[in-house]
Design a protein around this motif. Structure first.
Motif, PDB file in Angstrom:
ATOM      1  N   LEU A 153       0.841  -1.184   0.000  1.00 26.53           N
ATOM      2  CA  LEU A 153       0.000   0.000   0.000  1.00 26.53           C
ATOM      3  C   LEU A 153       0.884   1.244   0.000  1.00 26.53           C
ATOM      4  O   LEU A 153       1.773   1.383   0.843  1.00 26.53           O
ATOM      5  N   GLY A 154       0.668   2.137  -0.948  1.00 30.60           N
ATOM      6  CA  GLY A 154       1.397   3.398  -0.950  1.00 30.60           C
ATOM      7  C   GLY A 154       0.850   4.334   0.112  1.00 30.60           C
ATOM      8  O   GLY A 154      -0.359   4.555   0.185  1.00 30.60           O
ATOM      9  N   LEU A 155       1.739   4.873   0.955  1.00 33.77           N
ATOM     10  CA  LEU A 155       1.315   5.778   2.022  1.00 33.77           C
ATOM     11  C   LEU A 155       1.537   7.234   1.661  1.00 33.77           C
ATOM     12  O   LEU A 155       0.681   8.075   1.883  1.00 33.77           O
ATOM     13  N   ASP A 156       2.703   7.540   1.130  1.00 41.29           N
ATOM     14  CA  ASP A 156       3.025   8.882   0.673  1.00 41.29           C
ATOM     15  C   ASP A 156       4.120   8.764  -0.380  1.00 41.29           C
ATOM     16  O   ASP A 156       4.393   7.661  -0.865  1.00 41.29           O
ATOM     17  N   SER A 157       4.769   9.858  -0.714  1.00 41.62           N
ATOM     18  CA  SER A 157       5.742   9.834  -1.805  1.00 41.62           C
ATOM     19  C   SER A 157       7.001   9.049  -1.467  1.00 41.62           C
ATOM     20  O   SER A 157       7.779   8.723  -2.367  1.00 41.62           O
ATOM     21  N   GLN A 158       7.213   8.728  -0.185  1.00 41.71           N
ATOM     22  CA  GLN A 158       8.443   8.056   0.219  1.00 41.71           C
ATOM     23  C   GLN A 158       8.245   6.722   0.922  1.00 41.71           C
ATOM     24  O   GLN A 158       9.195   5.958   1.055  1.00 41.71           O
ATOM     25  N   ARG A 159       7.047   6.407   1.362  1.00 38.22           N
ATOM     26  CA  ARG A 159       6.847   5.218   2.189  1.00 38.22           C
ATOM     27  C   ARG A 159       5.745   4.310   1.652  1.00 38.22           C
ATOM     28  O   ARG A 159       4.783   4.772   1.047  1.00 38.22           O
ATOM     29  N   SER A 160       5.929   3.018   1.942  1.00 40.75           N
ATOM     30  CA  SER A 160       4.921   2.014   1.609  1.00 40.75           C
ATOM     31  C   SER A 160       4.699   1.115   2.817  1.00 40.75           C
ATOM     32  O   SER A 160       5.566   0.982   3.683  1.00 40.75           O
ATOM     33  N   PHE A 161       3.535   0.494   2.849  1.00 37.35           N
ATOM     34  CA  PHE A 161       3.174  -0.451   3.909  1.00 37.35           C
ATOM     35  C   PHE A 161       3.038  -1.826   3.270  1.00 37.35           C
ATOM     36  O   PHE A 161       2.310  -1.999   2.296  1.00 37.35           O
ATOM     37  N   LEU A 162       3.779  -2.809   3.806  1.00 33.95           N
ATOM     38  CA  LEU A 162       3.812  -4.151   3.238  1.00 33.95           C
ATOM     39  C   LEU A 162       3.147  -5.160   4.163  1.00 33.95           C
ATOM     40  O   LEU A 162       3.282  -5.081   5.386  1.00 33.95           O
ATOM     41  N   HIS A 163       2.457  -6.101   3.579  1.00 35.55           N
ATOM     42  CA  HIS A 163       1.896  -7.234   4.306  1.00 35.55           C
ATOM     43  C   HIS A 163       2.286  -8.513   3.570  1.00 35.55           C
ATOM     44  O   HIS A 163       1.933  -8.703   2.404  1.00 35.55           O
ATOM     45  N   LEU A 164       3.035  -9.372   4.242  1.00 40.02           N
ATOM     46  CA  LEU A 164       3.407 -10.672   3.695  1.00 40.02           C
ATOM     47  C   LEU A 164       2.735 -11.760   4.523  1.00 40.02           C
ATOM     48  O   LEU A 164       2.871 -11.793   5.750  1.00 40.02           O
ATOM     49  N   SER A 165       2.014 -12.649   3.863  1.00 41.30           N
ATOM     50  CA  SER A 165       1.346 -13.758   4.538  1.00 41.30           C
ATOM     51  C   SER A 165       1.840 -15.078   3.962  1.00 41.30           C
ATOM     52  O   SER A 165       1.947 -15.240   2.746  1.00 41.30           O
ATOM     53  N   TYR A 166       2.169 -16.011   4.865  1.00 44.76           N
ATOM     54  CA  TYR A 166       2.648 -17.339   4.467  1.00 44.76           C
ATOM     55  C   TYR A 166       1.803 -18.369   5.195  1.00 44.76           C
ATOM     56  O   TYR A 166       1.670 -18.316   6.428  1.00 44.76           O
TER      57      TYR A 166
END
Length: 286
Positions: A153-166
């Motif tokens: 998920l893009g949060l702003d011009s410099q950061r992203s939020f990641l979700h990894l599920s296994y």
């Protein structure tokens, strides 16, 4: 906020709005993470299923992360960093498939490994949200329905939020094999979730099957992180950086993850990657 978190199921994640809600609910956990960085891990053992989820902030813009992870070929570069992944080949003939050979945490011929055929799918992609799924219907010893799912998920011009599920399902044979492992070779291994406190004040970490899925989830996340972190380097330097960064990630959590010395890991992986490259270069037979 905590009440929202309490009623959210593990392993969920359907769209940008849902993932953003999860991000907002995890603000406290990300800010006060025991990992000493904005990362949150959770796991569950349900009926015949194990799931591990990792949520993390990354200081990389969504455009960079999304572009890097849309394409089946890149995923072999990610997966091969994992100790147990011995080989990976991408194919896009009938459908996008990753043939992944899983084995021991040591050098091994491919004839001794187990082949997983992961279907690669881009489930959703928008200007600020990406969802990728790898799924394999069968595994060894009665395991099935393997899934590696990634959301960004893009949060702003410099950061992203990641979700990894296994996650994967298991039957009686797999449960018995795992119990045997946990009673012998794996008896001293732990996961990351803190379930208590020892008399000396040290944390008590979860063990058993949840410990297993937490360790593997983290190994896959560190592979993803190492891959993304190497993108800023020239192409000729990226492999070395990926391998070095993956092992550096392992060194952060020696209690849970350290299995080999750095030189052993690097030597093994360079050999496996060379074998993988030779297979890719070999002509295919009809």
């Amino acid at each position: 906020m905590l009440s929202i978190l309490a009623y959210m199921p593990l392993g969920y994640g359907q769209d940008a709005q849902t993932l953003n809600t999860r991000y907002m609910a995890l603000q406290e956990q990300l800010a006060n993470s025991p990992f000493q960085r904005p990362l949150y891990l959770e796991s569950r053992e349900a009926e015949n299923n194990l799931t591990g989820d990792i949520y993390a902030l990354t200081e990389q813009p969504y455009a960079v992360v999304s572009s890097a992870l849309q394409g089946i070929g890149q995923w072999c570069d990610i997966l091969i960093l994992h100790l147990n992944v011995k080989n990976c080949r991408a194919s896009s003939k009938a459908e996008d498939t990753l043939s992944v050979d899983i084995g021991r945490k040591s050098e091994q011929s491919l004839s001794e490994t187990y082949r997983f055929d992961f279907l690669y799918q881009i489930v959703a992609t928008t200007p600020d949200y990406l969802r990728v799924m790898l799924s394999a219907p069968q595994g060894p010893i009665g395991t099935s329905d393997y899934r590696i799912e990634l959301e960004v998920l893009g949060l702003d011009s410099q950061r992203s939020f990641l979700h990894l599920s296994y996650s994967y399902d298991y039957g009686m044979a797999a449960r018995m094999a795992m119990q045997s492992y946990l009673a012998t070779t794996g008896r001293n291994k732990v996961g990351f979730s803190i379930v208590g406190q020892a008399a000396d004040g040290q944390p008590v970490y979860i063990r058993g099957m949840r410990g297993v899925v937490e360790r593997n989830s983290m190994r896959y996340y560190l592979a993803l992180e190492a891959y993304l972190g190497a993108l800023s380097k020239p192409a000729s330097e990226q492999l070395e950086k990926r391998l070095s960064d993956w092992y550096a990630g392992i060194e952060r959590y020696p209690r849970q993850l350290q299995e080999l010395e750095r030189s052993e890991y690097l030597d093994m992986k360079y050999k496996e990657i060379q074998r993988q490259q030779e297979e890719d270069a070999a002509p295919t037979t009809q």
